[in-house]
Design a protein around this motif. Structure first.
Motif, PDB file in Angstrom:
ATOM      1  N   THR A  18      11.860  -9.240  12.312  1.00 26.15           N
ATOM      2  CA  THR A  18      11.890 -10.372  11.384  1.00 26.15           C
ATOM      3  C   THR A  18      10.599 -11.163  11.543  1.00 26.15           C
ATOM      4  O   THR A  18      10.157 -11.421  12.659  1.00 26.15           O
ATOM      5  CB  THR A  18      13.084 -11.311  11.660  1.00 26.15           C
ATOM      6  N   THR A  66      21.040 -22.303   6.967  1.00 29.30           N
ATOM      7  CA  THR A  66      21.516 -21.055   6.378  1.00 29.30           C
ATOM      8  C   THR A  66      20.448 -20.424   5.499  1.00 29.30           C
ATOM      9  O   THR A  66      19.598 -21.120   4.940  1.00 29.30           O
ATOM     10  CB  THR A  66      22.798 -21.275   5.549  1.00 29.30           C
ATOM     11  N   THR A  67      20.507 -19.115   5.393  1.00 27.61           N
ATOM     12  CA  THR A  67      19.652 -18.393   4.450  1.00 27.61           C
ATOM     13  C   THR A  67      20.458 -17.891   3.259  1.00 27.61           C
ATOM     14  O   THR A  67      19.913 -17.206   2.392  1.00 27.61           O
ATOM     15  CB  THR A  67      18.983 -17.181   5.134  1.00 27.61           C
ATOM     16  N   ARG A  68      21.735 -18.217   3.219  1.00 23.35           N
ATOM     17  CA  ARG A  68      22.604 -17.724   2.148  1.00 23.35           C
ATOM     18  C   ARG A  68      22.864 -18.834   1.129  1.00 23.35           C
ATOM     19  O   ARG A  68      23.483 -19.852   1.470  1.00 23.35           O
ATOM     20  CB  ARG A  68      23.922 -17.206   2.713  1.00 23.35           C
ATOM     21  N   PRO A  69      22.439 -18.649  -0.109  1.00 22.78           N
ATOM     22  CA  PRO A  69      22.641 -19.692  -1.126  1.00 22.78           C
ATOM     23  C   PRO A  69      24.098 -20.104  -1.280  1.00 22.78           C
ATOM     24  O   PRO A  69      24.393 -21.296  -1.460  1.00 22.78           O
ATOM     25  CB  PRO A  69      22.102 -19.039  -2.405  1.00 22.78           C
ATOM     26  N   VAL A  90      10.378 -19.021   5.242  1.00 21.29           N
ATOM     27  CA  VAL A  90      10.709 -17.771   4.563  1.00 21.29           C
ATOM     28  C   VAL A  90      10.796 -16.698   5.639  1.00 21.29           C
ATOM     29  O   VAL A  90       9.893 -16.569   6.469  1.00 21.29           O
ATOM     30  CB  VAL A  90       9.641 -17.394   3.514  1.00 21.29           C
ATOM     31  N   ASN A  91      11.890 -15.965   5.642  1.00 20.85           N
ATOM     32  CA  ASN A  91      12.105 -14.925   6.643  1.00 20.85           C
ATOM     33  C   ASN A  91      11.919 -13.562   5.989  1.00 20.85           C
ATOM     34  O   ASN A  91      12.543 -13.263   4.968  1.00 20.85           O
ATOM     35  CB  ASN A  91      13.512 -15.032   7.232  1.00 20.85           C
ATOM     36  N   ALA A  97      13.177 -10.608   1.559  1.00 22.31           N
ATOM     37  CA  ALA A  97      12.871 -11.975   1.977  1.00 22.31           C
ATOM     38  C   ALA A  97      14.075 -12.884   1.773  1.00 22.31           C
ATOM     39  O   ALA A  97      14.891 -12.675   0.878  1.00 22.31           O
ATOM     40  CB  ALA A  97      11.687 -12.516   1.178  1.00 22.31           C
ATOM     41  N   SER A  98      14.187 -13.901   2.625  1.00 23.41           N
ATOM     42  CA  SER A  98      15.211 -14.933   2.464  1.00 23.41           C
ATOM     43  C   SER A  98      14.593 -16.274   2.831  1.00 23.41           C
ATOM     44  O   SER A  98      13.578 -16.335   3.524  1.00 23.41           O
ATOM     45  CB  SER A  98      16.433 -14.648   3.349  1.00 23.41           C
ATOM     46  N   VAL A  99      15.207 -17.340   2.359  1.00 19.51           N
ATOM     47  CA  VAL A  99      14.694 -18.694   2.593  1.00 19.51           C
ATOM     48  C   VAL A  99      15.666 -19.443   3.494  1.00 19.51           C
ATOM     49  O   VAL A  99      16.870 -19.488   3.224  1.00 19.51           O
ATOM     50  CB  VAL A  99      14.520 -19.448   1.257  1.00 19.51           C
ATOM     51  N   ALA A 308      21.424  -8.365  -3.485  1.00 20.32           N
ATOM     52  CA  ALA A 308      20.615  -9.581  -3.370  1.00 20.32           C
ATOM     53  C   ALA A 308      21.410 -10.756  -2.833  1.00 20.32           C
ATOM     54  O   ALA A 308      20.844 -11.785  -2.481  1.00 20.32           O
ATOM     55  CB  ALA A 308      20.019  -9.941  -4.728  1.00 20.32           C
ATOM     56  N   LYS A 309      22.736 -10.644  -2.748  1.00 27.08           N
ATOM     57  CA  LYS A 309      23.559 -11.782  -2.320  1.00 27.08           C
ATOM     58  C   LYS A 309      23.464 -11.993  -0.821  1.00 27.08           C
ATOM     59  O   LYS A 309      23.315 -11.070  -0.067  1.00 27.08           O
ATOM     60  CB  LYS A 309      25.020 -11.549  -2.718  1.00 27.08           C
TER      61      LYS A 309
END
Length: 309
Positions: A18, A66-69, A90-91, A97-99, A308-309
């Motif tokens: 990561t 969290t990185t999950r919307p 940003v990971n 990628a995730s935020v 993408a979730k």
């Protein structure tokens, strides 16, 4: 992404496990409305489960990373009111990628320590109240979808002291409950919160629905499957490339399918994978098929949306 290389306009960087890119100066204060309209005692049950899992404390206030919307909204709905939000990083991983988002609920004081919250979740569960366990599972629960799809129903939660919750599955996991009925109780406990989770398409909520609704499970199992020249193939996203794969333990069958796909102008590959042979077609062929086959196009779009979730 190509393999472990992340390409930029004029260069590339190597991505290991990561990579974190810190972001500075992006924050806001806002107000989140009370969308659940729950009585205070019910709302506190939701808060309790979040506190027992992902929720922390900052300056005496509840906070969440969290990185999950979907978790942003699911947690904030239980901690509505004045809210501080910061985009932290940003990971980057091989999968994409995730935020990382950090939130602090300024309208609430943190009432419980982590240990107190876990003990209270266990106490409520012994008395037949499953709502705190629901949000604890949404935070630290293991979403083992493959097991759910094959009917292996277990509520497993990551915990430093798993004995507080149930039998120890390992030094860091608690096996809280088993069987379909346990997931039924989680779904029933959700009430109006389940409507929100449904709208958010929370992947853990989807697991609960898969465990409790046989019709939903039957339809779901068809996702990620495309039919190419009469051959059912499973979509598989790996290192940024989308493949369509067909598994068989019969090498003769694998070669027969490959010949059939070649005759249709495709470029299949056959590889050995454990006891099976995998016939697969790569992204370029899939995209050409999608251009002329609406069913394949929709299946790809749905599959990528789920990923993408």
């Amino acid at each position: 992404m190509e393999g472990r290389r992340l390409y930029a306009p004029n260069d590339w960087m190597y991505v290991g496990r990561t990579m974190y890119i810190l972001i500075h100066g992006i924050s806001a204060e806002t107000y989140f409305p009370d969308v659940l309209k729950l009585p205070r005692e019910k709302l506190e049950l939701l808060q309790l489960g979040w506190r027992a899992s992902d929720e922390g404390e900052l300056d005496g206030r509840p906070f969440m990373n969290t990185t999950r919307p979907w978790q942003v909204f699911a947690w904030t709905a239980a901690r509505y009111g004045e809210l501080y939000i910061r985009v932290d990083s940003v990971n980057l991983t091989r999968e994409g990628a995730s935020v990382m988002v950090r939130l602090k609920a300024n309208s609430w004081r943190q009432r419980w320590s982590k240990a107190e919250a876990i003990d209270l979740v266990a106490s409520h569960l012994r008395r037949g109240e499953w709502m705190p366990l629901l949000t604890m599972w949404l935070g630290d629960g293991k979403a083992e979808r493959k097991k759910v799809l094959r009917g292996d129903y277990k509520i497993v939660i990551a915990a430093k002291e798993p004995w507080r919750l149930g039998s120890s599955k390992s030094t860091r996991r608690a096996l809280v409950a088993t069987g379909k009925e346990a997931f039924v109780k989680l779904r029933e406990a959700a009430g109006i919160y389940g409507v929100l989770l449904d709208r958010l398409r929370a992947h853990k909520w989807v697991n609960i629905k898969l465990a409790t609704d046989d019709n939903f499970k039957a339809v779901f199992k068809q996702k990620g499957i495309v039919t190419v020249e009469g051959v059912a193939m499973h979509l598989h996203l790996v290192s940024g490339s989308l493949l369509a794969e067909h598994y068989t333990c019969d090498i003769g069958k694998a070669l027969e399918i490959a010949d059939k796909l070649k005759a249709a102008g495709l470029r299949p590959n056959v590889v050995k994978s454990g006891p099976n042979y995998v016939v697969y077609i790569a992204t370029a062929d899939l995209l050409r098929l999608a251009e002329r086959d609406e069913a394949i196009r929709k299946a790809i779009a749905l599959y990528l949306t789920e990923k993408a979730k």
